[in-house]
Design a protein around this motif. Structure first.
Motif, PDB file in Angstrom:
ATOM      1  N   LEU A   1       0.832  -1.204   0.000  1.00  0.00           N
ATOM      2  CA  LEU A   1       0.000   0.000   0.000  1.00  0.00           C
ATOM      3  C   LEU A   1       0.869   1.259   0.000  1.00  0.00           C
ATOM      4  N   GLU A   2       1.929   1.241   0.797  1.00  0.00           N
ATOM      5  CA  GLU A   2       2.824   2.403   0.871  1.00  0.00           C
ATOM      6  C   GLU A   2       3.528   2.659  -0.454  1.00  0.00           C
ATOM      7  N   SER A   3       3.789   1.593  -1.200  1.00  0.00           N
ATOM      8  CA  SER A   3       4.528   1.754  -2.465  1.00  0.00           C
ATOM      9  C   SER A   3       3.743   2.553  -3.493  1.00  0.00           C
ATOM     10  N   GLY A   4       2.438   2.691  -3.284  1.00  0.00           N
ATOM     11  CA  GLY A   4       1.628   3.480  -4.211  1.00  0.00           C
ATOM     12  C   GLY A   4       1.699   4.976  -3.984  1.00  0.00           C
ATOM     13  N   LEU A   5       2.255   5.411  -2.841  1.00  0.00           N
ATOM     14  CA  LEU A   5       2.279   6.847  -2.527  1.00  0.00           C
ATOM     15  C   LEU A   5       3.052   7.686  -3.549  1.00  0.00           C
ATOM     16  N   PRO A   6       4.265   7.268  -3.970  1.00  0.00           N
ATOM     17  CA  PRO A   6       4.959   8.095  -4.975  1.00  0.00           C
ATOM     18  C   PRO A   6       4.147   8.278  -6.256  1.00  0.00           C
ATOM     19  N   ARG A   7       3.459   7.206  -6.677  1.00  0.00           N
ATOM     20  CA  ARG A   7       2.623   7.302  -7.878  1.00  0.00           C
ATOM     21  C   ARG A   7       1.492   8.308  -7.655  1.00  0.00           C
ATOM     22  N   LEU A   8       0.858   8.265  -6.482  1.00  0.00           N
ATOM     23  CA  LEU A   8      -0.241   9.178  -6.190  1.00  0.00           C
ATOM     24  C   LEU A   8       0.245  10.624  -6.144  1.00  0.00           C
ATOM     25  N   ARG A   9       1.426  10.846  -5.585  1.00  0.00           N
ATOM     26  CA  ARG A   9       1.974  12.202  -5.551  1.00  0.00           C
ATOM     27  C   ARG A   9       2.216  12.713  -6.976  1.00  0.00           C
TER      28      ARG A   9
ATOM     29  N   VAL B   1       2.316  -2.645  12.835  1.00  0.00           N
ATOM     30  CA  VAL B   1       1.608  -2.546  11.553  1.00  0.00           C
ATOM     31  C   VAL B   1       0.538  -1.461  11.624  1.00  0.00           C
ATOM     32  N   GLY B   2      -0.138  -1.379  12.770  1.00  0.00           N
ATOM     33  CA  GLY B   2      -1.172  -0.359  12.929  1.00  0.00           C
ATOM     34  C   GLY B   2      -0.624   1.045  12.789  1.00  0.00           C
ATOM     35  N   ARG B   3       0.553   1.276  13.353  1.00  0.00           N
ATOM     36  CA  ARG B   3       1.141   2.619  13.241  1.00  0.00           C
ATOM     37  C   ARG B   3       1.496   2.933  11.782  1.00  0.00           C
ATOM     38  N   ARG B   4       1.948   1.926  11.052  1.00  0.00           N
ATOM     39  CA  ARG B   4       2.262   2.155   9.636  1.00  0.00           C
ATOM     40  C   ARG B   4       0.981   2.463   8.854  1.00  0.00           C
ATOM     41  N   LEU B   5      -0.097   1.763   9.181  1.00  0.00           N
ATOM     42  CA  LEU B   5      -1.375   2.062   8.526  1.00  0.00           C
ATOM     43  C   LEU B   5      -1.833   3.487   8.835  1.00  0.00           C
ATOM     44  N   LEU B   6      -1.659   3.892  10.071  1.00  0.00           N
ATOM     45  CA  LEU B   6      -2.050   5.249  10.454  1.00  0.00           C
ATOM     46  C   LEU B   6      -1.199   6.295   9.726  1.00  0.00           C
ATOM     47  N   ARG B   7       0.107   6.055   9.624  1.00  0.00           N
ATOM     48  CA  ARG B   7       0.965   6.998   8.900  1.00  0.00           C
ATOM     49  C   ARG B   7       0.547   7.098   7.426  1.00  0.00           C
ATOM     50  N   LEU B   8       0.267   5.944   6.837  1.00  0.00           N
ATOM     51  CA  LEU B   8      -0.187   5.931   5.447  1.00  0.00           C
ATOM     52  C   LEU B   8      -1.498   6.698   5.312  1.00  0.00           C
TER      53      LEU B   8
END
Length: 440
Positions: free
Chosen positions: A151-159, A194-201
């Motif tokens: 899920l995090e790997s999609g952030l650069p594409r979204l930006r 994992v929860g903290r990573r989801l929250l950061r995302l």
């Protein structure tokens, strides 16, 4: 219809035209029913007199006491507030996300709902609250680190998509991604890590959705995303990400002329960011410098710029910078510095930095190129170089057409209005043709 004022929200809800509004007032006050009056109330910030407001309030069922208590246009029933009163707990964070996902996308209001005092209070709460421990699990299937990484790997594409498509086109995609991660937070099971990573995302998606709405000049929606994103970043105990969201809220206040609120938010971001990398701190200091310049605080602005320059000199390629600082490169540093000098009415210094920024900026950053080309044009106008300003605005209009941005359209029209040239000048006529196409 884009809702640019509380009155436009009311007209949309009641299916009223400008003529309907003045007809209501005219019937009660025995005055002329000139539709231009309602247009000025909505678009020029003109305040109706007491009798006109009383007539409108009666038609809308608003008690006269509320009209007197809240004043114009605060008493207008404009679709409800942007809520910031959720508890700073995990449950409050999830409630805030649900509220934002329900209301932000349909929100077409182009005006800000939260005033500077409310936003400053929110920043103070963010500074003082201690994060709750994340609940160990929710009902539902497990979320492992690999899924979060995907899920995090999609952030650069979204930006990149948001920058290329413009906020108006990208916000639906970002809202959908935000809803997906919110559902995981509410329904899945996961470890605290994992929860903290989801929250950061989730917080970063809210920040991006807020900026997309801001770029589309949908300011109430932007505030919904950002105030909720701040709460989510707090739940994740990510002070730097929260500071970055406060930085965005500061920029919105800056754009609306709320310089004092912009400075309070930017200062809270600097003070509350925690132990961050030099580049991150420089980025936050530059937002503070811009707010200080807007307040006319030359000494404070120079101090912040100097501190930012020191931080940049300390940064290295091995620093663990947050991914969202990637945009903050040398070109952006010079562009932000130039904007400070422009606001302090030091156009020669501003133009030196704008020229450097435009020379360094990647051709792929089309929207940013348009923004700072417009700013450079305004600086040349202030320096008396009107012909070169026209040339830059032509270039900016072409860039803005390929990377749509409501904010840049507004900026270029403002810069055009500052030109000391007649409409009959052939250069100006050519520019006006470009701008007419861009506005359409």
């Amino acid at each position: 219809m884009r809702l640019v004022h509380p009155l436009s929200v009311v007209r949309d809800a009641q299916d009223w035209t400008y003529q309907d509004v003045v007809d209501i007032v005219a019937k009660a006050t025995k005055r002329s029913a000139d539709r231009r009056k309602a247009w000025k109330w909505e678009n020029w910030g003109v305040e109706p007199d007491a009798e006109s407001q009383a007539a409108l309030a009666a038609a809308l069922g608003v008690p006269l006491g509320e009209v007197h208590r809240l004043g114009w246009p605060g008493w207008l029933p404009d679709g409800g507030p942007v809520r910031t009163s959720f508890p700073w707990t995990m449950a409050g964070t999830l409630d805030a996300l649900d509220d934002t996902l329900e209301h932000a996308m349909p929100d077409r209001r182009g005006f800000m709902k939260l005033g500077g005092q409310t936003l400053t209070l929110l920043a103070g709460q963010w500074l003082s609250q201690t994060p709750d421990a994340l609940a160990a699990a929710f009902a539902g299937g497990p979320v492992d680190e690999q899924l979060v990484e995907d899920l995090e790997s999609g952030l650069p594409r979204l930006r990149r998509l948001e920058a290329a498509l413009g906020g108006h086109r990208a916000r639906l995609l970002l809202d959908t991604e935000l809803a997906t991660v919110t559902d995981l937070l509410k329904q899945a099971s996961y470890t605290e890590k994992v929860g903290r990573r989801l929250l950061r995302l989730n917080a970063e998606l809210a920040r991006l959705a807020g900026f997309a709405s801001f770029d589309a000049e949908l300011h109430a929606a932007a505030q919904r995303y950002w105030t909720t994103g701040l709460r989510v970043a707090h739940a994740a105990d990510d002070r730097a990400l929260g500071a970055n969201i406060l930085k965005s809220l500061s920029l919105q206040c800056y754009d609306h002329g709320l310089a004092t609120a912009a400075l309070a938010l930017a200062t809270a971001a600097v003070e509350g960011a925690g132990d961050v990398t030099p580049r991150t701190r420089a980025m936050l200091l530059l937002r503070q410098a811009r707010a200080q310049a807007a307040c006319g605080n030359r000494v404070g602005c120079d101090r912040s710029l100097s501190e930012a320059e020191t931080q940049i000199a300390r940064s290295t390629t091995t620093d663990d910078d947050p991914a969202w600082t990637e945009y903050f490169d040398p070109a952006e540093f010079h562009a932000q510095t130039a904007t400070c000098y422009a606001d302090l009415h030091r156009p020669r210094l501003a133009e030196v930095h704008f020229t450097t920024a435009l020379d360094l900026m990647s051709p792929a950053k089309v929207r940013d190129l348009a923004t700072y080309t417009i700013q450079s044009a305004r600086t040349h106008t202030a320096l008396g170089n009107a012909d070169h300003a026209v040339h830059l605005l032509e270039r900016a209009a072409q860039l803005a057409a390929s990377a749509p941005s409501h904010r840049n359209t507004t900026r270029v029209l403002t810069a055009r209005a500052e030109l000391p040239m007649t409409k009959k000048d052939p250069k100006v006529q050519r520019l006006d043709e470009l701008l007419a196409t861009l506005s359409a």
